[in-house]
Write a protein that holds these residues in place. Sequence first.
Motif, PDB file in Angstrom:
ATOM      1  N   GLY A  36       0.925  -1.171   0.138  1.00 34.19           N
ATOM      2  CA  GLY A  36       0.044   0.248  -0.078  1.00 34.19           C
ATOM      3  C   GLY A  36       0.698   1.451  -0.054  1.00 34.19           C
ATOM      4  N   VAL A  37       1.990   1.387  -0.285  1.00 29.45           N
ATOM      5  CA  VAL A  37       2.918   2.507  -0.118  1.00 29.45           C
ATOM      6  C   VAL A  37       2.545   3.324  -1.421  1.00 29.45           C
ATOM      7  CG1 VAL A  37       4.670   1.462  -1.831  1.00 29.45           C
ATOM      8  CG2 VAL A  37       5.330   3.068  -0.097  1.00 29.45           C
ATOM      9  N   GLU A  38       2.711   4.682  -1.075  1.00 32.18           N
ATOM     10  CA  GLU A  38       2.563   5.527  -2.243  1.00 32.18           C
ATOM     11  C   GLU A  38       4.027   6.202  -2.936  1.00 32.18           C
ATOM     12  OE1 GLU A  38      -1.677   7.921  -1.536  1.00 32.18           O
ATOM     13  OE2 GLU A  38      -0.271   8.633  -0.567  1.00 32.18           O
ATOM     14  N   LEU A  39       3.894   6.262  -4.040  1.00 28.35           N
ATOM     15  CA  LEU A  39       5.072   6.902  -4.663  1.00 28.35           C
ATOM     16  C   LEU A  39       4.940   7.865  -5.640  1.00 28.35           C
ATOM     17  CD1 LEU A  39       7.019   3.262  -5.080  1.00 28.35           C
ATOM     18  CD2 LEU A  39       7.512   4.955  -3.381  1.00 28.35           C
ATOM     19  N   GLY A  65      -4.844   1.128 -16.588  1.00 31.04           N
ATOM     20  CA  GLY A  65      -5.231  -0.222 -16.848  1.00 31.04           C
ATOM     21  C   GLY A  65      -5.996  -0.733 -15.512  1.00 31.04           C
ATOM     22  N   GLY A  66      -6.259   0.451 -14.544  1.00 26.28           N
ATOM     23  CA  GLY A  66      -6.782  -0.098 -13.489  1.00 26.28           C
ATOM     24  C   GLY A  66      -6.052  -0.687 -12.382  1.00 26.28           C
ATOM     25  N   VAL A  67      -4.629  -0.691 -12.592  1.00 23.36           N
ATOM     26  CA  VAL A  67      -3.894  -1.327 -11.494  1.00 23.36           C
ATOM     27  C   VAL A  67      -3.186  -0.517 -10.628  1.00 23.36           C
ATOM     28  CG1 VAL A  67      -1.434  -2.760 -11.496  1.00 23.36           C
ATOM     29  CG2 VAL A  67      -2.925  -3.139 -13.500  1.00 23.36           C
ATOM     30  N   LEU A  68      -3.015   0.969 -11.001  1.00 24.09           N
ATOM     31  CA  LEU A  68      -2.739   1.891 -10.225  1.00 24.09           C
ATOM     32  C   LEU A  68      -3.689   2.964  -9.879  1.00 24.09           C
ATOM     33  CD1 LEU A  68       1.124   2.502 -10.681  1.00 24.09           C
ATOM     34  CD2 LEU A  68       0.151   0.952  -9.297  1.00 24.09           C
ATOM     35  N   THR A  69      -3.741   3.755  -8.955  1.00 29.39           N
ATOM     36  CA  THR A  69      -4.556   4.833  -8.871  1.00 29.39           C
ATOM     37  C   THR A  69      -3.792   5.999  -8.482  1.00 29.39           C
ATOM     38  OG1 THR A  69      -6.567   5.446  -7.805  1.00 29.39           O
ATOM     39  CG2 THR A  69      -5.259   4.406  -6.454  1.00 29.39           C
ATOM     40  N   SER A  70      -4.280   7.270  -8.446  1.00 33.63           N
ATOM     41  CA  SER A  70      -3.333   8.456  -8.370  1.00 33.63           C
ATOM     42  C   SER A  70      -4.114   9.440  -7.517  1.00 33.63           C
ATOM     43  CB  SER A  70      -2.891   8.961  -9.662  1.00 33.63           C
ATOM     44  OG  SER A  70      -3.477   9.314 -10.403  1.00 33.63           O
ATOM     45  N   ARG A  71      -3.338  10.221  -6.861  1.00 35.37           N
ATOM     46  CA  ARG A  71      -3.965  11.634  -6.242  1.00 35.37           C
ATOM     47  C   ARG A  71      -2.771  12.558  -6.147  1.00 35.37           C
ATOM     48  NH1 ARG A  71      -1.769  12.738  -1.270  1.00 35.37           N
ATOM     49  NH2 ARG A  71      -0.744  11.398  -0.127  1.00 35.37           N
ATOM     50  N   ARG A  72      -3.370  13.837  -6.286  1.00 32.21           N
ATOM     51  CA  ARG A  72      -2.806  14.987  -6.824  1.00 32.21           C
ATOM     52  C   ARG A  72      -2.681  15.777  -5.433  1.00 32.21           C
ATOM     53  NH1 ARG A  72      -0.224  17.780 -10.853  1.00 32.21           N
ATOM     54  NH2 ARG A  72      -1.508  16.401 -12.266  1.00 32.21           N
ATOM     55  N   GLU A  73      -1.227  16.258  -4.956  1.00 36.72           N
ATOM     56  CA  GLU A  73      -1.218  17.104  -3.867  1.00 36.72           C
ATOM     57  C   GLU A  73      -0.439  18.278  -4.522  1.00 36.72           C
ATOM     58  OE1 GLU A  73       0.633  16.296   0.096  1.00 36.72           O
ATOM     59  OE2 GLU A  73      -0.848  14.882   0.138  1.00 36.72           O
ATOM     60  N   TRP A  74      -1.259  19.451  -4.789  1.00 38.63           N
ATOM     61  CA  TRP A  74      -0.607  20.444  -5.640  1.00 38.63           C
ATOM     62  C   TRP A  74       0.063  19.990  -6.575  1.00 38.63           C
ATOM     63  CZ3 TRP A  74       3.818  24.213  -4.867  1.00 38.63           C
ATOM     64  CH2 TRP A  74       3.441  25.558  -5.357  1.00 38.63           C
ATOM     65  N   LYS A  75       1.230  20.078  -6.968  1.00 35.36           N
ATOM     66  CA  LYS A  75       2.235  19.633  -8.319  1.00 35.36           C
ATOM     67  C   LYS A  75       2.575  18.326  -7.929  1.00 35.36           C
ATOM     68  CE  LYS A  75       4.016  24.258  -9.266  1.00 35.36           C
ATOM     69  NZ  LYS A  75       5.190  25.011  -9.366  1.00 35.36           N
ATOM     70  N   THR A  76       2.386  17.530  -6.951  1.00 42.34           N
ATOM     71  CA  THR A  76       3.083  16.304  -6.839  1.00 42.34           C
ATOM     72  C   THR A  76       1.808  15.206  -7.074  1.00 42.34           C
ATOM     73  OG1 THR A  76       4.703  17.104  -5.393  1.00 42.34           O
ATOM     74  CG2 THR A  76       4.266  14.697  -5.478  1.00 42.34           C
ATOM     75  N   VAL A  77       2.080  14.272  -7.645  1.00 45.64           N
ATOM     76  CA  VAL A  77       1.261  13.152  -7.882  1.00 45.64           C
ATOM     77  C   VAL A  77       1.576  11.903  -7.332  1.00 45.64           C
ATOM     78  CG1 VAL A  77      -0.075  11.672  -9.496  1.00 45.64           C
ATOM     79  CG2 VAL A  77       0.330  14.185 -10.058  1.00 45.64           C
ATOM     80  N   ASN A  82      -3.892  -0.286  -6.792  1.00 41.09           N
ATOM     81  CA  ASN A  82      -5.597  -0.271  -6.765  1.00 41.09           C
ATOM     82  C   ASN A  82      -6.078  -1.647  -6.728  1.00 41.09           C
ATOM     83  OD1 ASN A  82      -8.232   0.326  -7.397  1.00 41.09           O
ATOM     84  ND2 ASN A  82      -7.981   0.805  -9.214  1.00 41.09           N
ATOM     85  N   PRO A  83      -6.177  -2.381  -5.709  1.00 37.96           N
ATOM     86  CA  PRO A  83      -6.597  -3.872  -5.723  1.00 37.96           C
ATOM     87  C   PRO A  83      -7.834  -4.009  -6.086  1.00 37.96           C
ATOM     88  CG  PRO A  83      -5.984  -2.850  -3.615  1.00 37.96           C
ATOM     89  CD  PRO A  83      -5.779  -1.902  -4.363  1.00 37.96           C
ATOM     90  N   ASP A  84      -8.695  -2.941  -5.866  1.00 36.74           N
ATOM     91  CA  ASP A  84     -10.271  -3.347  -6.182  1.00 36.74           C
ATOM     92  C   ASP A  84     -10.514  -3.043  -8.065  1.00 36.74           C
ATOM     93  OD1 ASP A  84     -11.272  -3.326  -3.750  1.00 36.74           O
ATOM     94  OD2 ASP A  84     -11.600  -1.264  -3.621  1.00 36.74           O
ATOM     95  N   GLY A  85      -9.552  -2.454  -8.419  1.00 38.13           N
ATOM     96  CA  GLY A  85      -9.477  -2.203  -9.974  1.00 38.13           C
ATOM     97  C   GLY A  85      -8.957  -3.517 -10.626  1.00 38.13           C
ATOM     98  N   ALA A  86      -7.828  -4.021  -9.910  1.00 38.21           N
ATOM     99  CA  ALA A  86      -7.284  -5.228 -10.381  1.00 38.21           C
ATOM    100  C   ALA A  86      -8.173  -6.569 -10.422  1.00 38.21           C
ATOM    101  CB  ALA A  86      -5.627  -5.641  -9.662  1.00 38.21           C
ATOM    102  N   ARG A  87      -8.693  -6.589  -9.214  1.00 37.74           N
ATOM    103  CA  ARG A  87      -9.940  -7.843  -8.871  1.00 37.74           C
ATOM    104  C   ARG A  87     -11.090  -7.672  -9.988  1.00 37.74           C
ATOM    105  NH1 ARG A  87      -8.281  -7.394  -3.497  1.00 37.74           N
ATOM    106  NH2 ARG A  87      -9.668  -5.659  -2.982  1.00 37.74           N
ATOM    107  N   ARG A  88     -11.317  -6.570 -10.231  1.00 38.49           N
ATOM    108  CA  ARG A  88     -12.427  -6.072 -11.206  1.00 38.49           C
ATOM    109  C   ARG A  88     -11.983  -6.888 -12.666  1.00 38.49           C
ATOM    110  NH1 ARG A  88     -13.801  -1.546  -8.813  1.00 38.49           N
ATOM    111  NH2 ARG A  88     -12.476  -0.346 -10.174  1.00 38.49           N
TER     112      ARG A  88
END
Length: 113
Positions: A36-39, A65-77, A82-88
Amino acid sequence: MQTEGSGIRLTDAARGFLKALASDTRQQILFLFEGGVELTVSQVAERLSLAQSATSTHLATLRDGGVLTSRREWKTVYYRANPDGARRALADLQAALAACCPPGDAPSVGGCG
């Protein structure tokens, strides 16, 4: 994708999942997100000694491809698994394979077996 003369279809989620994992580099990137690490793009690029532009492209493919998800914090993504996307996507792929090649069927010419 529909096969000639059949009603079997591969969903967009399943196709995206297969494309996302078709690259050895993207597979290596995916394993960086264990636990569950974010990079960020920079962190992934540094850990795998990749160019930042190539890393960004790979991460976008994994996200699309639904394998990862992302979130933006100002200029950093920040990216994470994304386990739910991979399972689907896997469930969709399993359904398509079951329609193509039901368990217990004898292999046929041009079939899955």
